[in-house]
Design an enzyme around this catalytic site. Structure first.
Site, PDB file in Angstrom:
ATOM      1  N   TRP A 160      65.129  39.492  82.163  1.00 56.24           N
ATOM      2  CA  TRP A 160      66.275  40.293  81.738  1.00 56.24           C
ATOM      3  C   TRP A 160      67.166  39.566  80.732  1.00 56.24           C
ATOM      4  CZ3 TRP A 160      70.156  37.114  82.868  1.00 56.24           C
ATOM      5  CH2 TRP A 160      69.996  36.257  83.965  1.00 56.24           C
ATOM      6  N   ASN A 161      67.008  38.248  80.566  1.00 57.68           N
ATOM      7  CA  ASN A 161      68.015  37.545  79.749  1.00 57.68           C
ATOM      8  C   ASN A 161      67.840  37.802  78.247  1.00 57.68           C
ATOM      9  OD1 ASN A 161      65.744  35.884  79.573  1.00 57.68           O
ATOM     10  ND2 ASN A 161      66.947  34.009  79.460  1.00 57.68           N
ATOM     11  N   PRO A 185      58.915  45.369  82.184  1.00 60.30           N
ATOM     12  CA  PRO A 185      60.183  44.664  81.925  1.00 60.30           C
ATOM     13  C   PRO A 185      60.932  44.410  83.230  1.00 60.30           C
ATOM     14  CG  PRO A 185      60.444  47.019  81.507  1.00 60.30           C
ATOM     15  CD  PRO A 185      59.011  46.819  81.929  1.00 60.30           C
ATOM     16  N   GLY A 237      59.595  34.142  82.781  1.00 57.36           N
ATOM     17  CA  GLY A 237      60.521  34.288  83.898  1.00 57.36           C
ATOM     18  C   GLY A 237      60.628  32.981  84.649  1.00 57.36           C
ATOM     19  N   SER A 238      60.965  33.082  85.906  1.00 59.79           N
ATOM     20  CA  SER A 238      61.221  31.873  86.685  1.00 59.79           C
ATOM     21  C   SER A 238      59.918  31.161  87.040  1.00 59.79           C
ATOM     22  CB  SER A 238      61.964  32.245  87.963  1.00 59.79           C
ATOM     23  OG  SER A 238      61.144  33.082  88.751  1.00 59.79           O
ATOM     24  N   GLU A 259      55.720  31.348  80.365  1.00 57.15           N
ATOM     25  CA  GLU A 259      56.938  30.794  79.751  1.00 57.15           C
ATOM     26  C   GLU A 259      57.981  30.769  80.858  1.00 57.15           C
ATOM     27  OE1 GLU A 259      57.375  29.634  76.748  1.00 57.15           O
ATOM     28  OE2 GLU A 259      55.514  30.281  75.801  1.00 57.15           O
ATOM     29  N   LEU A 260      58.196  29.593  81.428  1.00 54.36           N
ATOM     30  CA  LEU A 260      58.990  29.532  82.665  1.00 54.36           C
ATOM     31  C   LEU A 260      60.338  28.840  82.453  1.00 54.36           C
ATOM     32  CD1 LEU A 260      55.942  28.679  84.948  1.00 54.36           C
ATOM     33  CD2 LEU A 260      56.840  30.921  84.298  1.00 54.36           C
ATOM     34  N   GLU A 390      67.871  25.090  87.533  1.00 58.50           N
ATOM     35  CA  GLU A 390      68.471  25.798  86.403  1.00 58.50           C
ATOM     36  C   GLU A 390      69.686  26.525  86.959  1.00 58.50           C
ATOM     37  OE1 GLU A 390      65.357  28.628  85.321  1.00 58.50           O
ATOM     38  OE2 GLU A 390      65.901  28.268  83.249  1.00 58.50           O
TER      39      GLU A 390
HETATM   40  N1  LIG Z   1      60.342  29.831  78.777  1.00 57.31           N
HETATM   41  C1  LIG Z   1      60.846  30.925  78.252  1.00 57.31           C
HETATM   42  O1  LIG Z   1      60.513  31.330  77.134  1.00 57.31           O
HETATM   43  C2  LIG Z   1      61.841  31.743  79.009  1.00 57.31           C
HETATM   44  C3  LIG Z   1      62.529  32.746  78.329  1.00 57.31           C
HETATM   45  C4  LIG Z   1      63.430  33.537  79.041  1.00 57.31           C
HETATM   46  C5  LIG Z   1      63.633  33.316  80.399  1.00 57.31           C
HETATM   47  N2  LIG Z   1      62.950  32.336  81.022  1.00 57.31           N
HETATM   48  C6  LIG Z   1      63.177  32.069  82.440  1.00 57.31           C
HETATM   49  O2  LIG Z   1      63.321  33.303  83.154  1.00 57.31           O
HETATM   50  C7  LIG Z   1      64.132  33.110  84.296  1.00 57.31           C
HETATM   51  C8  LIG Z   1      65.191  34.181  84.362  1.00 57.31           C
HETATM   52  O3  LIG Z   1      64.640  35.433  84.323  1.00 57.31           O
HETATM   53  P1  LIG Z   1      64.426  36.324  85.637  1.00 57.31           P
HETATM   54  O4  LIG Z   1      65.496  36.064  86.638  1.00 57.31           O
HETATM   55  O5  LIG Z   1      64.223  37.723  85.163  1.00 57.31           O
HETATM   56  O6  LIG Z   1      63.080  35.735  86.206  1.00 57.31           O
HETATM   57  P2  LIG Z   1      62.192  36.314  87.394  1.00 57.31           P
HETATM   58  O7  LIG Z   1      61.054  35.378  87.536  1.00 57.31           O
HETATM   59  O8  LIG Z   1      62.986  36.635  88.600  1.00 57.31           O
HETATM   60  O9  LIG Z   1      61.688  37.718  86.832  1.00 57.31           O
HETATM   61  C9  LIG Z   1      60.874  37.811  85.688  1.00 57.31           C
HETATM   62  C10 LIG Z   1      60.016  39.055  85.800  1.00 57.31           C
HETATM   63  O10 LIG Z   1      59.214  38.966  86.966  1.00 57.31           O
HETATM   64  C11 LIG Z   1      59.439  40.092  87.812  1.00 57.31           C
HETATM   65  N3  LIG Z   1      59.395  39.633  89.211  1.00 57.31           N
HETATM   66  C12 LIG Z   1      60.409  39.178  89.963  1.00 57.31           C
HETATM   67  N4  LIG Z   1      59.966  38.842  91.192  1.00 57.31           N
HETATM   68  C13 LIG Z   1      58.643  39.077  91.202  1.00 57.31           C
HETATM   69  C14 LIG Z   1      57.626  38.920  92.179  1.00 57.31           C
HETATM   70  N5  LIG Z   1      57.893  38.445  93.389  1.00 57.31           N
HETATM   71  N6  LIG Z   1      56.376  39.245  91.853  1.00 57.31           N
HETATM   72  C15 LIG Z   1      56.101  39.726  90.622  1.00 57.31           C
HETATM   73  N7  LIG Z   1      57.011  39.912  89.656  1.00 57.31           N
HETATM   74  C16 LIG Z   1      58.275  39.582  89.941  1.00 57.31           C
HETATM   75  C17 LIG Z   1      60.800  40.614  87.415  1.00 57.31           C
HETATM   76  O11 LIG Z   1      60.933  41.985  87.736  1.00 57.31           O
HETATM   77  C18 LIG Z   1      60.800  40.346  85.919  1.00 57.31           C
HETATM   78  O12 LIG Z   1      60.104  41.362  85.235  1.00 57.31           O
HETATM   79  C19 LIG Z   1      64.712  31.720  84.125  1.00 57.31           C
HETATM   80  O13 LIG Z   1      64.008  30.822  84.928  1.00 57.31           O
HETATM   81  C20 LIG Z   1      64.475  31.410  82.649  1.00 57.31           C
HETATM   82  O14 LIG Z   1      64.420  30.047  82.317  1.00 57.31           O
HETATM   83  C21 LIG Z   1      62.061  31.549  80.367  1.00 57.31           C
HETATM   84  N1  LIG Z   2      66.498  31.443  74.038  1.00 58.24           N
HETATM   85  C1  LIG Z   2      65.086  31.605  74.178  1.00 58.24           C
HETATM   86  C2  LIG Z   2      64.704  32.522  75.265  1.00 58.24           C
HETATM   87  C3  LIG Z   2      64.991  31.860  76.582  1.00 58.24           C
HETATM   88  O1  LIG Z   2      65.733  32.301  77.425  1.00 58.24           O
HETATM   89  C4  LIG Z   2      64.488  31.959  72.846  1.00 58.24           C
HETATM   90  O2  LIG Z   2      65.146  31.654  71.861  1.00 58.24           O
HETATM   91  O3  LIG Z   2      63.402  32.480  72.742  1.00 58.24           O
END
Ligand SMILES: NC(=O)c1ccc[n+]([C@@H]2O[C@H](COP(=O)([O-])OP(=O)(O)OC[C@H]3O[C@@H](n4cnc5c(N)ncnc54)[C@H](O)[C@@H]3O)[C@@H](O)[C@H]2O)c1
Ligand SMILES: N[C@@H](CC=O)C(=O)O
Length: 493
Positions: A160-161, A185, A237-238, A259-260, A390
């Site tokens: 979502w970020n 999404p 995501g996470s 991408e975590l 984080e």
């Molecule tokens: N490395 C990168 O490029 C990057 C970019 C943006 C965000 N992030 C990371 O994303 C995290 C924040 O985003 P978030 O809170 O949406 O992450 P999240 O892992 O909770 O959710 C990401 C996605 O996974 C889905 N999801 C959640 N729980 C799930 C489950 N149990 N099983 C399957 N799918 C599930 C969510 O609905 C969402 O679509 C942070 O850790 C951040 O660092 C990383």
């Molecule tokens: N800021 C990053 C996304 C991570 O949250 C990017 O620039 O792609």
């Protein structure tokens, strides 16, 4: 006033899933409300698809793959460029949708639309350069080489970020390679994804090539991961969820890109102007209200300039305005929901209980229940949560260090390895630290490090694979080796 009434083009606000070129209800009647994190107002509802509807999305993508992969690369490029043009033309509406559902300030949302669109243009062009190679033959009278072919259906699960750019960075690469995509999404920010679908349709992307499924996250992910026809999974995501998905993809031996999370160190050398470095650190920490995988989570400052740095950091931080992202001059919007605020408060309390000093950060000033005022902590140490987790919040932690070896050890003292920052003008120090850092991306004297031409991604528990750049499209391509034997006259090349 509903969200659609606020848009110049109300059709960009959709409250359906998008499968096989059709706007789709959930067959079971399940739905979820989506809230404006700044006000708590309900923006709309999205359906949760039933398991058989997720399978239908795979059916649609499978059918679309036949035609999409058969197009010439330049034909796919034209359609992606049409999509790019529409993203640009609808930038204001897309930014407004994003600010309303995600909370980030409108100028940042506009910036994300530009950023997200830039991946579409980049990969539209890169799709024309998926070159194979000619291999000098060791087999008599044979010609050897490789061809790049699309891997197949790609499932894309996003956070979502960055509700728009995290989709386009994956989808444009996959689609340019010839792969249809199924996007799932985040439930907090579905409307940006659905607006992308509306514009993809207008751009002439055929039905079944760009699908958006909505539903209960673990249920949808389990189906997509277990589905053998889905050949690639790309997740942002996470780290916690990334690990789960990696396990779930094992049975079908999928291509997995992850991408975590990040936990970026921001290293400031003794030669730096403390004010310049502090201002840069504030920018690197507080973008997207700290909800950024690149956020400067551990600010490591040489002891000789530590106190001055802290003063300038506090001064700059005090100038940040927290409020509704729709208002002018707001620097930090709300956090995504109440749990994020609670997590931030717990991280601050933990640090203080273990000896950190609270320099600034008064939560009584927060303009609403999802807001968190910027916090500055000094004396942050290894035993505190803020060091290892984080925070995904506007909480800055500063630690003093004595020498380069110590700061390298501190910086690498994390399971994460996404991005790191170095601020110093000493080229020997830069090179030593840059090479020793266990991070996928290192930015020296620059807060900005991302963009379409760069390979974005992490090492350690921050992920697998790279997005963007010249290699980003490889995540969606297979290499087919060929040996053309018994050619008679061919030899030596
Ligand atoms: N490395 C990168 O490029 C990057 C970019 C943006 C965000 N992030 C990371 O994303 C995290 C924040 O985003 P978030 O809170 O949406 O992450 P999240 O892992 O909770 O959710 C990401 C996605 O996974 C889905 N999801 C959640 N729980 C799930 C489950 N149990 N099983 C399957 N799918 C599930 C969510 O609905 C969402 O679509 C942070 O850790 C951040 O660092 C990383
Ligand atoms: N800021 C990053 C996304 C991570 O949250 C990017 O620039 O792609």
């Amino acid at each position: 006033m509903t969200l659609s009434n606020k848009l110049s083009d109300p059709r960009l606000f959709r409250q359906y899933a998008y499968v096989d070129g059709k706007w789709t209800h959930g067959d079971g009647g399940r739905e979820e409300a989506v809230f404006d994190p700044a006000t708590g107002e309900t923006l709309g509802h999205i359906p949760w698809l039933e398991p058989h509807q997720i399978t239908e999305a795979v059916d649609a993508a499978e059918a679309a793959f036949v035609h999409w992969r058969a197009l010439r690369a330049d034909e796919r490029c034209e359609r992606l460029l049409a999509w790019y043009d529409l993203l640009q033309a609808n930038r204001e509406d897309l930014a407004l949708i994003m600010t309303l559902e995600q909370g980030k300030p409108l100028p940042d949302a506009r910036g994300e639309v530009e950023y997200g669109a830039s991946f579409v243009r980049w990969f539209a062009e890169e799709g024309k350069r998926t070159f194979g190679e000619t291999i000098p033959s060791h087999i008599p009278n044979a010609a050897l080489g490789t061809i790049k072919e699309p891997v197949g259906i790609a499932a894309l699960i996003t956070p979502w970020n960055f509700p728009l750019a995290m989709i386009t960075r994956k989808a444009a690469a996959a689609m340019a390679a010839g792969c249809p995509v199924i996007v799932k999404p985040a439930g907090e920010t579905p409307f940006s994804a659905l607006a992308l679908a509306e514009l993809a349709e207008r751009a002439g992307i055929p039905a079944g090539v760009f699908n958006v499924v909505l539903g209960e996250p673990p249920e949808v992910s389990r189906i997509l991961c277990a589905e053998d026809r889905v050949k690639a999974l790309s997740f942002t995501g996470s780290t916690r969820v990334g690990r789960l998905l990696l396990e779930q993809c094992a049975n079908t031996v999928k291509r997995v890109s992850l991408e975590l999370g990040g936990n970026a160190p921001f290293i400031v050398g003794p030669d730096m102007d403390p004010r310049e470095a502090a201002f840069a650190a504030v920018a690197a920490k507080f973008q997207t209200a700290g909800q950024d995988c690149l956020a400067a989570d551990r600010i490591l400052v040489h002891e000789s300039i530590h106190d001055e740095f802290v003063e300038h950091f506090a001064e700059r931080m005090a100038a940040l305005t927290v409020g509704n992202g729709l208002e002018n001059e707001v620097d930090l919007g709300p956090l995504i929901h109440r749990q994020a605020v609670e997590k931030a408060a717990a991280i601050v309390d933990d640090a203080i209980s273990k000896g950190a000093t609270l320099v600034a950060g008064d939560q009584t000033q927060a303009p609403g229940e999802n807001f968190f005022m910027p916090v500055l902590l000094t004396g942050v140490t290894h035993d505190m949560k803020i060091w290892h987790e984080e925070s995904f919040a506007p909480v800055a932690g500063i630690t003093a260090y004595a020498d380069d070896d110590q700061v390298i050890e501190m910086a690498n003292d994390t399971e994460y390895g996404l991005a790191a920052y170095i601020y110093t003008h000493d080229i020997r120090r830069i090179w030593k630290i840059l090479r020793a850092l266990e991070f996928g991306m290192v930015s020296v004297n620059s807060v900005k490090m991302t963009g379409p031409p760069v390979p974005f991604g992490g090492v350690k528990h921050s992920g697998l694979g790279r997005e963007g750049g010249v290699t980003g499209i490889d995540e969606y391509l297979e290499t087919k080796y060929y040996c053309l034997g018994a050619l008679g006259s061919v030899s030596g090349s």
